[in-house]
Enzyme design. Sequence first.
Site, PDB file in Angstrom:
ATOM      1  N   LYS A 188      -0.476  26.941   7.203  1.00 11.60           N
ATOM      2  CA  LYS A 188       0.865  26.437   7.500  1.00 11.60           C
ATOM      3  C   LYS A 188       1.066  25.069   6.851  1.00 11.60           C
ATOM      4  O   LYS A 188       0.075  24.373   6.614  1.00 11.60           O
ATOM      5  CB  LYS A 188       1.048  26.335   9.011  1.00 11.60           C
ATOM      6  CG  LYS A 188       0.058  25.380   9.664  1.00 11.60           C
ATOM      7  CD  LYS A 188       0.098  25.465  11.164  1.00 11.60           C
ATOM      8  CE  LYS A 188      -0.954  24.598  11.791  1.00 11.60           C
ATOM      9  NZ  LYS A 188      -2.333  24.893  11.341  1.00 11.60           N
ATOM     10  N   TYR A 197       3.100  20.869  13.641  1.00 10.36           N
ATOM     11  CA  TYR A 197       2.367  21.079  14.889  1.00 10.36           C
ATOM     12  C   TYR A 197       3.264  20.844  16.100  1.00 10.36           C
ATOM     13  O   TYR A 197       3.199  21.574  17.090  1.00 10.36           O
ATOM     14  CB  TYR A 197       1.152  20.149  14.964  1.00 10.36           C
ATOM     15  CG  TYR A 197      -0.027  20.576  14.136  1.00 10.36           C
ATOM     16  CD1 TYR A 197      -1.008  21.391  14.672  1.00 10.36           C
ATOM     17  CD2 TYR A 197      -0.161  20.174  12.819  1.00 10.36           C
ATOM     18  CE1 TYR A 197      -2.106  21.790  13.911  1.00 10.36           C
ATOM     19  CE2 TYR A 197      -1.247  20.558  12.043  1.00 10.36           C
ATOM     20  CZ  TYR A 197      -2.209  21.379  12.594  1.00 10.36           C
ATOM     21  OH  TYR A 197      -3.290  21.779  11.842  1.00 10.36           O
TER      22      TYR A 197
END
Length: 399
Positions: A140, A228
Amino acid sequence: MPNRISRRSLLGAAGASAALAPTIASSQGANSQGAAMADNDKIGFAIVGLGKLSLGQLIPGLKVAKGAKLAAVVSGHPEKARRVAAENGLPADAVYGYDDYDRIAKDPRIDVVYIVLPNSMHAEHTIKAFKAGKHVLCEKPMATTTADAEAMIAAAKAAKRHLMIAYRCHYEPQNLDVMRRLRAKSMGKVRQINTTMGRQADLSDPSDVWRLDGKMSGGGALGDMGVYGVSAARYLLNEEPIAVQAWAQTDRADPRFKETEDLINWQFRFPSGVIANGSTSFAYAPTMAFEVICEQGRLDADPAAFYGGNRLTVIKGGQAQPPIPAPPSDQFAREMDWMADVVRGKAPMVSPGEEGLQDMRLMQAILESAAKDGATVKTDWGYKRAVDPAAVVDVPGKA
């Protein structure tokens, strides 16, 4: 610059610690407590990109994984690739370069390709892996644009292969504990979430150079660390935001921020009425923490997303309970074991490409709002998470 700390060193700074105190019901899945499989029965992974994460976390994780193994390495540095292969017992023909990457199609040892490259290279190598008939686990953020993310998802469907995005916190014990506490409403309804994810970036670190490059990273601190917090607010609540407002503050005299924003703060509004405040920066003290404020107490996870050493503090009735350390576990082994069982058809897909696309769209909305000095951007696109991690992913040591 004096503070030489990368995301990888920040995340790996704390070691794993003692077992989690509260009882948490486990479920059947890839990470259940069982004996490791015979090597011939393990799912083979090809690691694409031999940087810090691959060498420091992924390859060691595959050594302790129960159902996954290292099958090949792909790198643009032939000598390095041959050395890593030899150190890990791989034969010479399990070493690939980017020029002969397509050759993996004829390698039956490779089931899954793990993309660990700069963000701008994710889409190209993911799509190539699908054309070669392989499943893909991709770091990611999954891409630098939503168009690339959509192309990756389309390629997976066309190839009839799995695309998983490496959201390791979906499988991390402390994060699962908090998710389950919130689902059980152990301290009443959630009212507010605060996430703070950032560090000092360093232009003398090659891995930070591309993260500060707008085209290669797609978003600087937001894509590297902020993702995150964007993801956490969503999985903690198991909801999707319907609107966002955001603001940015960047010192353009700082040579690090010629192409990307630095400090970004945002506020998500959720259908349940919860407000989630998020912050990220490449120029503040290293932190990866979240706080969940409920009607009758608070959950403080600090750190919340390190590779090890995460801790949870429960505050109820004005009293803080002793911090609860996350149980010892290799987060990357858990993540790759889960992917291996998805390939086997023994576990549901928890972190599909659609999860990565949702975060891409939300980060785009954050940047759009920040560019308009906090204007509200609607984000109610109708997306709904297919599988709740709290419902299916087990925790080590829990029967």
